[in-house]
Design a protein around this motif. Structure first.
Motif, short mmCIF file in Angstrom:
data_model
loop_
_atom_site.label_atom_id
_atom_site.label_comp_id
_atom_site.label_asym_id
_atom_site.label_seq_id
_atom_site.Cartn_x
_atom_site.Cartn_y
_atom_site.Cartn_z
N THR A 96 0.83 -1.20 0.00
CA THR A 96 0.00 0.00 0.00
C THR A 96 0.87 1.25 0.00
O THR A 96 0.64 2.19 -0.78
N GLU A 97 1.86 1.28 0.87
CA GLU A 97 2.73 2.44 0.93
C GLU A 97 3.51 2.63 -0.37
O GLU A 97 3.62 3.75 -0.87
N ALA A 98 4.03 1.54 -0.92
CA ALA A 98 4.82 1.64 -2.16
C ALA A 98 3.97 2.12 -3.33
O ALA A 98 4.41 2.96 -4.12
N VAL A 99 2.75 1.61 -3.46
CA VAL A 99 1.87 2.01 -4.57
C VAL A 99 1.37 3.44 -4.35
O VAL A 99 1.27 4.21 -5.32
N THR A 100 1.09 3.80 -3.12
CA THR A 100 0.57 5.14 -2.83
C THR A 100 1.62 6.22 -3.05
O THR A 100 1.35 7.25 -3.66
N VAL A 101 2.82 5.97 -2.61
CA VAL A 101 3.88 6.98 -2.68
C VAL A 101 4.67 6.90 -3.98
O VAL A 101 5.14 7.92 -4.49
N LEU A 102 4.80 5.72 -4.56
CA LEU A 102 5.59 5.50 -5.78
C LEU A 102 6.95 6.17 -5.70
O LEU A 102 7.32 6.99 -6.54
N THR A 103 7.71 5.81 -4.68
CA THR A 103 9.04 6.36 -4.49
C THR A 103 9.89 6.13 -5.74
O THR A 103 9.98 5.01 -6.23
N ASP A 104 10.44 7.19 -6.23
CA ASP A 104 11.25 7.15 -7.45
C ASP A 104 10.50 6.57 -8.64
O ASP A 104 11.10 6.05 -9.57
N GLY A 105 9.17 6.59 -8.59
CA GLY A 105 8.35 6.19 -9.73
C GLY A 105 8.11 4.71 -9.90
O GLY A 105 7.67 4.29 -10.97
#
Length: 153
Positions: A96-105
């Motif tokens: 959830t965090e990775a998809v929501t924030v999309l760090t570095d795309g």
């Protein structure tokens, strides 16, 4: 309750076909997923997106479904809250965090692989759809300045 940011538009009334499509996506994405897990995902994405309306809604829904106050309160620090969340829930929250924030795309491989270890492919696809859906809802509510406090489960 006093607000300093007035509601902007009534999205539902202005584009009812889009609203209905969003509701359809919501219903389809949650099929076969654990309700408690879904509420945790929705709360965590809403925290990250600072969506007060969705936080109000999903904490109320989680409480009504029997979710504990402790797990709701600790959700913003789930990584440090050992013993409160299952490994499957922790994998879902990381995704959830990775998809929501999309760090570095992008979503890091290790985050995706962690989730894939706990969710069969179809369930993982539904989880991804649920994460995308709550992010869309958050963006609609934040942009239109939908005010918290009125939702009742």
């Amino acid at each position: 309750m006093t607000t300093t940011t007035p509601h902007r538009i009534d999205f539902h009334a202005l584009v009812p076909n889009v609203w209905q499509a969003m509701l359809g996506l919501e219903r389809a994405s949650r099929e076969g997923l654990d309700h408690s897990l879904l509420e945790l995902v929705k709360i965590r994405a809403s925290q990250l997106n600072r969506c007060a309306f969705c936080l109000d809604m999903h904490t109320k829904d989680a409480r009504k479904a029997g979710e504990s106050e402790e797990r709701i309160f600790l959700l913003s620090a789930w990584e440090e809250a050992d013993g409160y969340y299952t490994e499957k829930e922790r994998a879902a929250l990381a995704l959830t965090e990775a998809v929501t924030v999309l760090t570095d795309g992008f979503v890091p491989d290790e985050v995706y692989e962690r989730a894939a270890q706990h969710f069969p492919d179809e369930e993982l696809a539904r989880l991804l759809a649920a994460i995308v859906t709550i992010n869309a809802w958050n963006r609609i509510a934040v942009t239109t300045r939908k005010q918290p406090g009125t939702y009742q489960p």
